[in-house]
Design an enzyme around this catalytic site. Structure first.
Site, short mmCIF file in Angstrom:
data_model
loop_
_atom_site.label_atom_id
_atom_site.label_comp_id
_atom_site.label_asym_id
_atom_site.label_seq_id
_atom_site.Cartn_x
_atom_site.Cartn_y
_atom_site.Cartn_z
N LEU A 209 -0.81 6.48 -3.91
CA LEU A 209 -0.60 5.15 -3.50
C LEU A 209 -1.82 4.21 -3.38
O LEU A 209 -2.17 3.07 -2.98
CB LEU A 209 0.12 5.01 -2.18
CG LEU A 209 1.41 5.71 -2.07
CD1 LEU A 209 1.78 5.79 -0.80
CD2 LEU A 209 2.44 5.34 -2.95
N ASN A 241 -1.30 1.14 -6.88
CA ASN A 241 -1.79 0.90 -5.30
C ASN A 241 -0.89 0.15 -4.43
O ASN A 241 -0.42 -0.97 -4.71
CB ASN A 241 -3.08 0.05 -5.41
CG ASN A 241 -3.96 0.12 -4.33
OD1 ASN A 241 -3.55 0.71 -3.40
ND2 ASN A 241 -5.21 -0.29 -4.20
N CYS A 242 -0.20 0.91 -3.50
CA CYS A 242 0.49 0.23 -2.71
C CYS A 242 0.14 0.06 -1.26
O CYS A 242 0.66 -0.53 -0.32
CB CYS A 242 1.64 1.32 -2.31
SG CYS A 242 2.52 1.64 -3.60
N VAL A 243 -1.16 0.52 -1.00
CA VAL A 243 -1.81 0.55 0.32
C VAL A 243 -2.85 -0.65 0.68
O VAL A 243 -3.67 -1.16 -0.36
CB VAL A 243 -2.38 1.69 0.51
CG1 VAL A 243 -3.07 1.67 1.98
CG2 VAL A 243 -1.50 2.96 0.60
#
Lengths: 428, 123
Positions: A209, A241-243
């Site tokens: 992530l 990227n999820c964060v």
């Protein structure tokens, strides 16, 4: 390398019987689009919803934002190494549907993905509230691991953007912009009196992530290397990227990097914009040392006079940012660093987790700890239980009228560290 | 050789057979302070203590890698850990979040993958 970017300005998006671009309106056949992007065994159900600027809609949790583009002439296709073969992109002609974005939504990990409000004060903090958003909501199969979930939603987003982008191929653009970067020996001959400027583009690369891909390669495995800026406009860099919603770079930002745009704007007039050095932000400290050594080496090798460095994310990347800055400055090359801040709610705490006296030219994109009240919205696209978690996460944040108190770090793109933001500074 | 100092049970469970793990029942700040103690004793920090963009007042899990070898005090390691502790305290003074089990599982998984990427780099 020379790229013509044909911009097609879209003023509305509607569901219709056939997908097409007509008179500045993007019509979407929802069933056809669902068929095109579906089929992943990890995803139980996909739905598509539309959110227009000014609608009383909150989109959350947002994973990625992607601009629909299509390759019209020249080698390769959009998102090389991901959806297309690994031909070197960035030359010929590309069309982009402006004012439109695919937004992927659906909870992957607790609390980390962001919010896009389409109206109210929250909308003022995100540039993505100005787009007509085609929101793709993905429900995973039961028990799906986070890694597979992220990968599935990532791919669905790119397929959705590519599906819409292909309907721009035969449209006459409203505007055509030309970007050209010549081989460095040629550009130095052409602009002997202009300072040679490069862009060190730091990519978030730490693990699940927190990943970014370059031509399909996980960027934590690369050593710093050179790219023509136009390659990035054709999707050579994509987000996994999820964060850190406020300061991660969604794929939309890679495609529309504000620093690259500005450097091209000044190219041949005030500066000679030589190219982009991409580098990573790894967890292992020896990786940081190696990568920053290499960025400084490449800057010196190219004979640069000045460098702009942008970072992505919070905490750990501050160390990479300062290492890059110090080592490039030590080569006698001037730097400007571009970041955001976590300076506490009152804005007076230390902004970055690292610092150095050589980092004496800094552009900030805002304080991610700044707190605002988001008003209630009539409709939520995504998952409402996520909002409940945010709201219930700390005492007093959920107000009796349904509004919620959040730090702007929860808002997608609020303090983006390439400058693709709505916040700005004014002198009085 | 290196040791992973962690308060993340998932890291202990999945990595104990192949890495040297020092599991501690403490909070995130406690892990950073333990790392600082070892740096003062001459060990070197090998992974970044603020790995990941999940903020220190959001997740309570932290794993970091430190050298087994001892030498003179490493000032770079000390500078990084002191800045990380300062940043962590700043966040802890703001707001601490309370999560359900599912979110805690997610944060364990993220911390596990962050330290895994450091282990892969070292090998």
């Amino acid at each position: 390398m020379r790229l013509e970017l044909g911009n097609i300005f879209i003023k509305d998006v509607k569901f219709s019987g056939a997908t097409k671009v007509d008179g500045g309106v993007l019509y979407i056949n929802k069933e056809e689009m669902l068929k095109e992007i579906g089929g992943d065994e990890h995803i139980k159900n996909i739905d598509i919803e539309l959110a227009h600027p000014g609608d009383e809609i909150r989109i959350t949790p947002v994973k990625d934002v992607i601009e629909p583009r299509v390759k019209v002439e020249g080698p390769g296709g959009i998102f090389p190494g991901i959806l297309s073969k690994v031909d070197t992109v960035g030359s010929g002609r590309t069309h982009a549907l402006k004012n439109v974005a695919v937004v992927t939504a659906g909870k992957i990990v607790g609390f980390q993905e962001g919010i896009i409000d389409m109206t109210g004060i929250g909308a003022e903090y995100t540039p993505f509230s100005k787009n007509h958003n085609v929101v793709v909501v993905c429900q995973p199969v039961d028990g799906l691991k986070q890694y597979d979930h992220e990968a599935a939603v990532r791919m669905i987003g790119f397929k959705a953007a590519a599906y819409l982008g292909k309907f721009a191929k035969d449209i006459t653009p409203d505007e055509v912009k030309t970007y050209e970067t010549e081989p460095i020996l040629d550009s130095v001959k052409k602009y002997p009196d202009l300072p040679k400027v490069g862009y060190v583009y730091m990519l978030q690369t730490q693990g699940l992530l927190h990943d970014t891909y370059v031509y399909g390669v996980d960027a934590k495995k690369i050593v710093p290397t050179l790219l023509y800026p136009t390659e990035i406009m054709d999707g050579a860099i994509i987000s996994g990227n999820c964060v850190s919603a406020c300061d991660k770079n969604p794929t939309y930002v890679h495609l529309n990097n504000g620093i690259i745009e500005e450097l091209y704007e000044k190219h041949g007039k005030e500066i000679n914009f030589v190219g982009v050095i991409i580098t990573n932000e790894n967890v292992f400290l020896a990786d940081k040392e190696r990568s920053s050594n290499w960025t400084a080496k490449l800057c010196k090798f190219l004979g640069l006079d000045g460098v702009v460095i942008s970072q992505e994310g919070f905490g750990n990347p501050d160390t990479d940012l300062i290492m890059n800055c110090k080592k490039i400055e030590s080569e006698g090359i001037k730097t400007v660093i571009v970041t955001d801040e976590y300076a506490g709610r009152d804005g007076v705490s230390q902004s970055l987790a690292d610092a150095d006296e050589k980092a004496d030219a800094v552009v900030t994109n805002g304080n991610a700890n700044e707190t605002i009240i988001l008003p209630p919205m009539k409709k939520i696209i995504g998952m409402t239980d996520y909002v409940d978690v945010v709201a219930g996460g700390f005492d007093g944040s959920l107000r009796p009228d349904g509004s919620i108190e959040v730090e702007i770090q929860a808002i997608t793109g609020a303090t983006n560290e390439t400058g693709y933001v709505t916040l700005s500074t004014k002198g009085f | 050789m290196a040791t992973i100092i962690t308060n993340n049970p998932l890291v202990f469970e999945r990595m104990n057979s192949r890495c040297k793990i020092d599991f501690r029942e403490t909070d995130l700040k406690g892990i950073l302070i333990e790392a600082r103690n070892r740096i003062h004793a001459g060990h070197k920090l090998l992974s970044h203590p603020l790995s990941g963009s999940v903020k220190p007042n959001e997740t309570n899990y932290k794993s970091l890698m430190i050298s087994d070898e001892k030498a003179e005090l490493d000032l770079d390691s000390l500078g990084i850990i002191e800045s990380a502790i300062e940043t962590t305290l700043k966040f802890l003074n703001m707001k601490e979040y309370k999560w359900d089990i599912k979110v805690l599982d997610d944060f364990q998984e993220i911390d596990f993958t962050l330290i895994s990427s450091a282990v892969e780099s070292m090998i």
